[in-house]
Every structure is written in C-alpha cells, then in structure tokens.
Scaffold this active site. Structure first.
Site, PDB file in Angstrom:
ATOM      1  N   ASP A  12      -7.614   6.200  12.212  1.00  0.00           N
ATOM      2  CA  ASP A  12      -6.223   6.637  12.129  1.00  0.00           C
ATOM      3  C   ASP A  12      -6.049   7.912  11.323  1.00  0.00           C
ATOM      4  O   ASP A  12      -5.185   8.733  11.637  1.00  0.00           O
ATOM      5  CB  ASP A  12      -5.355   5.518  11.548  1.00  0.00           C
ATOM      6  CG  ASP A  12      -5.044   4.440  12.575  1.00  0.00           C
ATOM      7  OD1 ASP A  12      -5.142   4.741  13.779  1.00  0.00           O
ATOM      8  OD2 ASP A  12      -4.703   3.316  12.180  1.00  0.00           O
ATOM      9  N   SER A  15      -6.556  -7.654   8.372  1.00  0.00           N
ATOM     10  CA  SER A  15      -5.451  -6.703   8.401  1.00  0.00           C
ATOM     11  C   SER A  15      -4.956  -6.545   9.822  1.00  0.00           C
ATOM     12  O   SER A  15      -5.713  -6.701  10.781  1.00  0.00           O
ATOM     13  CB  SER A  15      -5.894  -5.345   7.843  1.00  0.00           C
ATOM     14  OG  SER A  15      -6.858  -4.751   8.687  1.00  0.00           O
ATOM     15  N   ARG A  71      -0.193   6.760  17.297  1.00  0.00           N
ATOM     16  CA  ARG A  71      -0.373   7.715  16.198  1.00  0.00           C
ATOM     17  C   ARG A  71       0.189   9.100  16.484  1.00  0.00           C
ATOM     18  O   ARG A  71       0.798   9.711  15.604  1.00  0.00           O
ATOM     19  CB  ARG A  71      -1.846   7.803  15.797  1.00  0.00           C
ATOM     20  CG  ARG A  71      -2.455   6.517  15.227  1.00  0.00           C
ATOM     21  CD  ARG A  71      -1.461   5.615  14.587  1.00  0.00           C
ATOM     22  NE  ARG A  71      -2.060   4.521  13.831  1.00  0.00           N
ATOM     23  CZ  ARG A  71      -1.389   3.476  13.398  1.00  0.00           C
ATOM     24  NH1 ARG A  71      -0.098   3.366  13.669  1.00  0.00           N
ATOM     25  NH2 ARG A  71      -1.983   2.526  12.699  1.00  0.00           N
ATOM     26  N   ASP A 131       0.819  -1.212   0.000  1.00  0.00           N
ATOM     27  CA  ASP A 131       0.000   0.000   0.000  1.00  0.00           C
ATOM     28  C   ASP A 131       0.853   1.262   0.000  1.00  0.00           C
ATOM     29  O   ASP A 131       0.648   2.168  -0.816  1.00  0.00           O
ATOM     30  CB  ASP A 131      -0.939   0.017   1.202  1.00  0.00           C
ATOM     31  CG  ASP A 131      -2.052  -1.015   1.086  1.00  0.00           C
ATOM     32  OD1 ASP A 131      -1.936  -1.929   0.238  1.00  0.00           O
ATOM     33  OD2 ASP A 131      -3.032  -0.914   1.826  1.00  0.00           O
TER      34      ASP A 131
END
Length: 404
Positions: free
Chosen positions: A127, A181, A98, A16
């Site tokens: 996110d 995922s 994050r 990705d």
C-alpha cells in the site's frame, strides 16, 4: 521536511492513525487535515469525525467523503472490463481502492494549501507503493510522510505506550494484539497476519466477515440475471441500478450463498510472499457474469488478445501504476473491445459457487446455424476444412520430412 506547515492525513479514526495524527503535530509542529473515505467498508464513519475533533482538528479540516459511486464507476468497473486477476486469482480489492484515496488526498491538499500528505501504510507492504506512486503521478512535487518508515515505534506495545503518554485514548480491545488485520471496502475484505501467517494452517472460520460458510448456505440454488451495456453491469433481475447499488446487491447475494472466498499466497511488489484471505462476494459473481457476456459478444481475436493483456494490466494495478500511461493505454484498448458487450447473463448461485447457466445478446456472434449437428442448410461447407488443415499442417509436414 522542516518547511511543512500543513499535512493531509488518510485517517480512519483507529488507534494507528490517531497516533500518527498526534505524531505529525509533535514531530513537524504542523496543522493536520484529516480525510476519511467512505468506500462502502460498512463501518460508521462519524466516530472518525468525533475522534478528529477530540484530537484538536477544527471542523473545516475534517473531510469525510462518500466515494462509493466513484469507486465502483471509475475504478472497479473499468478493472472488471479487463477481467483482471492478479496471479490468476486475486480480484484486486485493496489495490484498486488506493489510487482513488490518493487522488482525493491530493485534491484536498490543493484545496487546503497543504504541503504534504501522510498515510499509515507500513514499510513492508504494497500500500505504501500504491499510495505514493499515485500521489506523485498526480502531484509530482508533493511531500509524503510515511510514519512507519520514520518513527521508532516498532511494536504494538510501543505504539500503545506512546498513545497513553500523549493522552490518546486506547480502547480495551486494542490493548491485546488483534489475531489478524483487515482492510475493507465495497469490493472486498482482506485479512492478513497473525493466525494467517502459516500457509499450511486453514483459515479459522471467525476470520470470515462477509460470507456465510458455504456449507451453511441455502440448500436451494438461486437464479439471477445481470444486464450489461458496453461491458458494464446496469441491472440486476431486470431492475436498473447504479454501479455501487448493483455491487452492493451482489454483495448481499454473495454473502448469503458463501461466494467469493479466496485463500492466497501472493507475491508482493516489495519482494516477499504474503498469505491473505480475501472475501469478494459481489465482485466474484460480477466477474463470472462479465466473462460470460464476453463469450458470445467478443470476436476470438479480440478475446484472446484481452486475455494476453490481462496479466500485465492486473500487475500494473497491483503494483500501484493506475495513473501510469501504460495502464491508460491498455484501458483504451480494453474499453474499445467492450462496445458490443451488451445483453443479459443468467447465473446459478449455490453453496459457494456462481455458475454461468445462460447468456443472450442483441450483438451475439454465436450462430446456432453454423454450429448445429443437424442440417445447417449450407451455412458451412465442411469440405473447406481440408484445405485449412493442410495449410496449417504444411510447416509441420516439412519439419517431419527433414527430421526423419
């Protein structure tokens, strides 16, 4: 966005973000700086450097930073002082990583003179919000590129076709969609999507990567001690450790005993519910220990106020407001409460559970003399309870008399 000349990309080296790297060059005709964070996710990060080189990124624009100690010391431990759990269960393993990634993205943008930062978060998840709220809090005029909100690559097939048409190698294991995922760091591993999307179906055993099945864990319990100073863990079994070293050691103990699995349907900030499976082995042990340390060192009023503040604090982290003033205000209050949270906690680890079995502290508020069922030698006059009860009952008695 037409004036963008250089972008700092949060880059994992996977398919990705490799597609994103090339897409940024094609779409914006700009230079790309890659940033890969080592947060203790347990993966070899040097391949990310090699992939960035293959994609034409010069070495001076490839950043791979070891942030493990900063992550645990400045983000995980402050959060743990609050006993933070989102919606009562989630130990915020993804959420707390994050703001640190965003902080470093902004720092690198300043160092390299970049005009923008970019990330690979989708338009459906939390996110994107966390990355961008943190970035704007630190650099209000930064430009942010979120390709998943811009491009027309709406399927895995389209992504692979685009990669192949632009000479981006596609590993064989990426040609079929992954059954779920994952996101990992030193605190936890989260798994979402595909085989986990039906909340009625039990999580398949192959999804778990950080813990053994509790049924297969050792048949004998293991006892450990954790020492605390001002609310932070400083030693395991009497051996002094840095924050990251301590968490890593607890992770191994949690893995061995199958501790820290959580199957959760949570409310995302963007509005939808999602089902995830979280593994937080060391963090789960640590959270139990910290709570136990507070039991004998925090005054009732302070402890109960902390419990009232915690859901708000956890929600702020979950929603991406780590750098917001209200989170910092709450942190100041929480940190003040931790000045006397010192001592040692003993736990029993067994078959998926971390059980508190002992605690001691030089700053303990526990008085055996006051609570004993034996003679307390005048420490407590039980007759005092009568007046205490009558005063607290006064309004109830007046209500009852009125309403007869």
């Amino acid at each position: 966005m037409s004036d963008i000349k250089r972008v700092v990309l949060a880059y994992s080296g996977g398919l990705d973000t490799s597609v994103i790297l090339k897409w940024l060059k094609v779409t914006y005709n700009c230079e790309v700086v890659t940033f890969t964070a080592d947060l203790g996710q347990g993966e070899e990060l040097e391949p990310a450097r090699e992939k960035a080189r293959l994609m034409g990124i010069p070495d001076e624009h490839i950043y791979i930073d070891d942030l493990r100690e900063e992550f645990v010391r400045d983000f995980v431990f402050p959060m743990m002082r609050a006993n933070a759990r989102y919606e009562g269960d989630y130990l915020l393993g993804t959420s707390i990583a994050r703001p640190l990634i965003s902080k470093r993205l902004i720092e690198i943008a300043r160092e390299t003179g970049a005009d923008a930062i970019a990330h690979g978060a989708t338009g459906k998840g939390n996110d994107q919000v966390r990355f961008e709220l943190s970035a704007y809090a630190l650099e209000p005029n930064i430009k942010i590129i979120a390709p998943w909100r811009e491009w027309d690559l709406t399927s895995r097939t389209a992504l692979i076709e685009w990669a192949e048409s632009h000479q981006i190698p596609v590993p064989k294991d990426k040609r079929n969609e992954a059954p779920f995922s994952t996101d990992a760091n030193m605190l936890h591993t989260s798994s979402e999507g595909k085989v986990l999307e039906d909340p009625w179906e039990e999580t398949p055993d192959y999804v778990y990567s950080r813990t053994v099945n509790p049924e297969d864990a050792p048949d004998e319990p293991e006892y450990i001690t954790i020492d605390f100073a001002k609310g932070d863990g400083i030693a395991l079994n009497g051996e002094a450790m840095s924050p990251a070293t301590l968490l890593e050691a607890l992770n191994e103990l949690g893995r061995k005993h199958g501790i820290g699995r959580l199957d959760l349907v949570e409310n995302r900030f963007v509005g939808m519910k999602s089902r995830g499976m979280y593994e937080t082995p060391g963090g789960t042990i640590y959270a139990v220990a910290h709570r136990g340390m507070e039991q004998i060192t925090l005054d009732r009023g302070a402890a109960h106020l902390k419990d009232e503040l915690m859901p708000r604090y956890a929600e702020l982290i979950y929603n991406g407001f780590w750098f917001a003033p209200e989170r910092e205000m709450l942190q100041a209050a929480i940190d003040h409460s931790q000045q006397k949270v010192n001592g040692t906690v003993r736990l029993k680890l067994y078959k998926g559970g971390a059980h508190l079995v002992g605690r001691k502290s030089p700053d303990s508020l526990y008085s055996e003399r006051h609570v004993t069922f034996e003679d307390d030698a005048g420490a407590y006059d039980q007759k005092d309870a009568e007046g205490f009860i009558k005063l607290n009952a006064l309004r109830l008695r007046l209500l009852a008399q009125r309403d007869r």
